[in-house]
Structure formats: C-alpha cells, structure tokens
Design a protein around this motif. Sequence first.
Motif, PDB file in Angstrom:
ATOM      1  N   ASP A 106       0.836  -1.195   0.000  1.00  0.00           N
ATOM      2  CA  ASP A 106       0.000   0.000   0.000  1.00  0.00           C
ATOM      3  C   ASP A 106       0.878   1.255   0.000  1.00  0.00           C
ATOM      4  N   ALA A 107       1.973   1.201   0.780  1.00  0.00           N
ATOM      5  CA  ALA A 107       2.915   2.324   0.799  1.00  0.00           C
ATOM      6  C   ALA A 107       3.508   2.522  -0.599  1.00  0.00           C
ATOM      7  N   ALA A 108       3.787   1.402  -1.283  1.00  0.00           N
ATOM      8  CA  ALA A 108       4.341   1.494  -2.645  1.00  0.00           C
ATOM      9  C   ALA A 108       3.320   2.136  -3.583  1.00  0.00           C
ATOM     10  N   GLY A 109       2.044   1.832  -3.370  1.00  0.00           N
ATOM     11  CA  GLY A 109       0.983   2.423  -4.203  1.00  0.00           C
ATOM     12  C   GLY A 109       0.878   3.914  -3.974  1.00  0.00           C
ATOM     13  N   GLU A 110       0.912   4.310  -2.702  1.00  0.00           N
ATOM     14  CA  GLU A 110       0.875   5.746  -2.381  1.00  0.00           C
ATOM     15  C   GLU A 110       2.044   6.460  -3.054  1.00  0.00           C
ATOM     16  N   TYR A 111       3.222   5.846  -2.920  1.00  0.00           N
ATOM     17  CA  TYR A 111       4.437   6.460  -3.459  1.00  0.00           C
ATOM     18  C   TYR A 111       4.331   6.616  -4.987  1.00  0.00           C
ATOM     19  N   ALA A 112       3.830   5.566  -5.630  1.00  0.00           N
ATOM     20  CA  ALA A 112       3.706   5.598  -7.096  1.00  0.00           C
ATOM     21  C   ALA A 112       2.763   6.720  -7.535  1.00  0.00           C
ATOM     22  N   ARG A 113       1.668   6.916  -6.786  1.00  0.00           N
ATOM     23  CA  ARG A 113       0.730   7.976  -7.166  1.00  0.00           C
ATOM     24  C   ARG A 113       1.347   9.362  -6.960  1.00  0.00           C
ATOM     25  N   GLY A 114       2.228   9.468  -5.954  1.00  0.00           N
ATOM     26  CA  GLY A 114       2.937  10.742  -5.766  1.00  0.00           C
ATOM     27  C   GLY A 114       3.890  11.002  -6.925  1.00  0.00           C
ATOM     28  N   LEU A 115       4.583   9.935  -7.343  1.00  0.00           N
ATOM     29  CA  LEU A 115       5.528  10.087  -8.459  1.00  0.00           C
ATOM     30  C   LEU A 115       4.822  10.511  -9.745  1.00  0.00           C
ATOM     31  N   GLU A 116       3.595  10.068  -9.897  1.00  0.00           N
ATOM     32  CA  GLU A 116       2.856  10.449 -11.115  1.00  0.00           C
ATOM     33  C   GLU A 116       2.646  11.964 -11.184  1.00  0.00           C
TER      34      GLU A 116
END
Length: 507
Positions: A106-116
């Motif tokens: 879930d943390a990886a998902g949050e991070y990926a959305r920030g990177l977008e």
Amino acid sequence: MNNMKNTANTLAPLGHLIDGVMVADDNRPQDIYNPATGAVVRQVAMASKATVEDAISAAEKAYPAWRQTPPAKRAKIMFRFLALLETNKDRVISALTMEHGKVSDDAAGEYARGLEVVEYACGAPELLKGEHSKNVGPGIDSWSEFQSMGVCAGITPFNFPAMVPMWMFPMAIIAGNTFVLKPSEKDPSAPMIIAELLHEAGLPAGVFNVVNGDKEAVDTLLTDPRVEAISFVGSTHIAEYVYATGTAHGKRVQALGGAKNHAIIMPDADIENAANMLMGAAFGSCGERCMAISVVTCVGDEAADALVGLLKDKLQHLKVGPGNENNDMGPLISREHHAKVKGYVDLGVEEGADLKVDGRDLQVDGHDDGYFLGPCLFDNVKSNMTIYKDEIFGPVLCVMRVSNAEEAMGLINDHEYGNGTCIFTRDGEAARYFADNIKVGMVGINVPLPVPVAYHSFGGWKRSLFGDLSAYGPDAVRFYTRRKTITQRWPEGGVREQAQYSFPSNA
Ligand code: NAD
C-alpha cells in the motif's frame, strides 16, 4: 507505552530543512511511534514561530531567481528528482510503513501515485505556456500569462505522508514559486527524505523548505504576509479553520477535508465482484484514507443479504498485522486514534446497528502494544446514527438498506461530505444518471476508489473541500499561478491617433 521509550533518545529530534540545510532543533520534541509496536522510534521538533519565519525568509530570498528560471530548467530538475525517487523507493516505503503502519504494498501504491504528479510536473514548459490571440483588434495582439505567486505553503495529513506533499510542491515549484511544507508531525520522516532528494536533484537552496511542527507552525504560515497561497489537506474542522484564517489574511487557500464515501450496490450488480472491491476500498490502509468507502448502501434486501454474507466470510481471511510482513491491513496511526475508532464501534452497538463482524478484541501475536483493530462490519445502519454521520477513519464499514436508487442517492446528496463515491451496477443508464446527479466531486462507476490520475485533479464537494480549485493536475497550474493578460499594439511610426471616448470594441 513508557517502557518502549528507547531508541528515540539516542537519535536527535528530526529538525527542519531550511535554505537547503538540515537545521537541528530540540524545541518541544514530540515522539514518533511505530504503530505496529507502540514503540517510540524517534522524535520530531516542533518549530517555533521564529523558525517558520526563517523558512519563509529563505523561500522569499530564493523567489526572484527561481521565478526567472526557465520552466524547461525547472523541469530538468524534476526529471532528475523523479529518477532519484525511483532509486530511493525502498527507503521511503520503509519509512512510510515504520511511522504510518500501512502495509508495504500500500505504501508502494501511495508512493507511485505521488511520483505520477512529479511526472506531470515534468511537463512544465507545456503546462505554463499560456494563451495567445492574434488580432484581437486591428493590429492588436493579446496573451495571457500564468505568473508565479511567490511563497506558497503546504500543510499535510498523517495518512499519506509521501503522496499528499507530492500533490503540492512539485506543481507549485515548476510554476516558479518557492515553497514551505509543514508535514504531519506523526510521520515526518518520508517527506524529509523526499525533500533531501529534491535538493540532490539540483534544486537551488531556499526554493523548497520543510518545517516540522504543529499549530504554532501552521498559524505562522496562515498569518505571515509573505505567504501568498496555502494548500491544506486534513480533517474538515482544521480545513475550515485554515481556509477562514488564510483567506482573512489575504491568501489564496485550497483546504481539502474529511469524507464519508458511500458505495451503492444496485440489485443487478455482480455482488461477488463488488464485495472484493469493497474489501480493499473499506479496509485497505486500515480505513485511513480520505477516499475509503465507509458506507455501502444496498438497494433491496436481497443485495444486502448477499453482500453482508460475502463480506463476513471474506473478513475472516483478512490478514491483520505489521505492515512490513505479508499482511493486508496494518495498525491504526496512534493509541488515541485506536481508542476513538473503538469508541465509535461501541457507540454503533449502543445506537442499535447490527455488528456483524467485531474486530475490537483482535490481538496480533507479539504486538500487544501495537494499535491494531480488527475489521468491523455493521448492518442496518440508519442515517440518524453517529457512526453514519461522522468520519470514523478506521476499519469500520456501515451497510445500509434502502428500497431504491433515488433513496440511496438522497443519502449521499444530503450528507455533509462529498469527497468520493461509487456505484456498482451493470445498468449503463443508472450509472449515467448517478454520475450526472450525485453531489460528490469524484465518482466511480464500478471503481471503488476513483482517485483521479495526475493529469486530472483531485477534489471533493461540500465540506470535503474549502476553496475553488482541486489538488494537482490542471487545477494546480491555476492554483499556483496568477493570470496576467497583456494587450499590445505597435502603432505605425509617425501616425498620430485621435482620442476615442467610446469603449474600445470590434463593433
Ligand atoms: P488533521 O486535520 O489532524 O491534521 C492535518 C494537518 O493539520 C497536520 O499537518 C497537523 O499538524 C495540522 N493541524 C492539526 N491540528 C491543527 C490545529 N488545531 N491548527 C492548525 N493546524 C493543525 O488531519 P490528520 O488526522 O493528519 O489526517 C486525517 C484527515 O485528513 C481525515 O479527516 C482525512 O479524511 C483527511 N484527508 C483528506 C484528504 C482529501 O484529499 N480530502 C486526503 C487525506 C486526508
């Protein structure tokens, strides 16, 4: 627990990043916990008014040069930042899991959305190129520029310590502003790592500053005349305060608040599929998401009975435990929040809702002091119950039963919040009617978490957002810039014109 106060004292409190330098500070140090163990992992300083003023001064000093830096050069820094974010992914994710408690995926998902959002910000020259019209009158051209505002500030919540700051500062910075971020004091390490990476990418000192702190820091940002714009994300009560105080001090403010997101289950929905979707949307991140589904409104008893049966079954298999192990759901953020959420479950029982799954007594082996609460499922929730009206922000799902879609939509439209919603149906006409008429900012059709991608914008309606513009995407370009429209002509040499008393027009 007091006996857990250990490692924190061996590390200096986390300070601030001001003018490109890490500033040590031991002012009013506050403990940061690992929610999975209840142990203090470190401390964070609470910036004084003077410290926040130093950060604003640094941002003010850096502004003139940064404003004149070509957008393409700003974008180049964002490209390098993006690459560093990728290579440092594991470090940030482990800080997220350690201090927030969410599971690593879930943390990886949050991070990926920030990177977008950073990827979107890399398009700075395109995003800022403005509008041009030739010959708006004879020999007259006109264009609109989107000029930077100056010093902007961001105040962010605990539940997305990496993503929500990245909703803000990349967009503000590429637009030519300088920025002061005040992250949540509960999990400040991830945003600080990210800030360091931005400097490693070549950002000039003072363009992006981070102050850790609480109300004192926030109030300084809200009232200092040098701050032009404030972006806030957090609970509705504080969002309203931030909006009122910031605007009273002449600032542009966008303040995103809390939510109570409903899903509607139509009788024709694929209920098994909807139940799977709802498991993630309601219990992912322990329900600590502003887009979490916390109410399911079933049209008809048949759909409700089927859904409750499926959810009861699936919840037996939900793995609850530390976020760095192979679990589906981690702990809540703090002991206080755990007590608050548990209190809501007690209240729901008192109010007469049917508690079908009771997670209040969950124990996670070896983690007796962690802030774990098992998933809770209520059936037959009514609109006058507190558990329906309030944002609980925990793993508590309320099922309601209504007799038709209009009734289900009426509940949503009458609720004080309007962040996200979703309908599960196979009927295109019903879905279209729902999307058109529901008073909510982000709508899913068979999509339980309709969080807009980075090139759209994120924002709720009603008391889920104070202000006019949403976060990131095209709205952020508008929020972090001021329109200036220039009208130009170059009269032929030697030609003298007469005074014109009629209002200039093309008539
Ligand atoms: P919060 O409102 O307690 O804190 C948010 C920020 O405000 C923090 O930085 C905090 O330090 C600061 N703050 C807290 N009390 C303050 C006060 N009295 N005066 C000035 N500043 C103060 O929110 P939280 O608990 O960190 O986050 C959870 C909330 O955020 C939930 O309500 C959730 O729905 C909401 N949220 C909304 C969105 C959205 O996009 N709408 C996204 C994420 C979270």
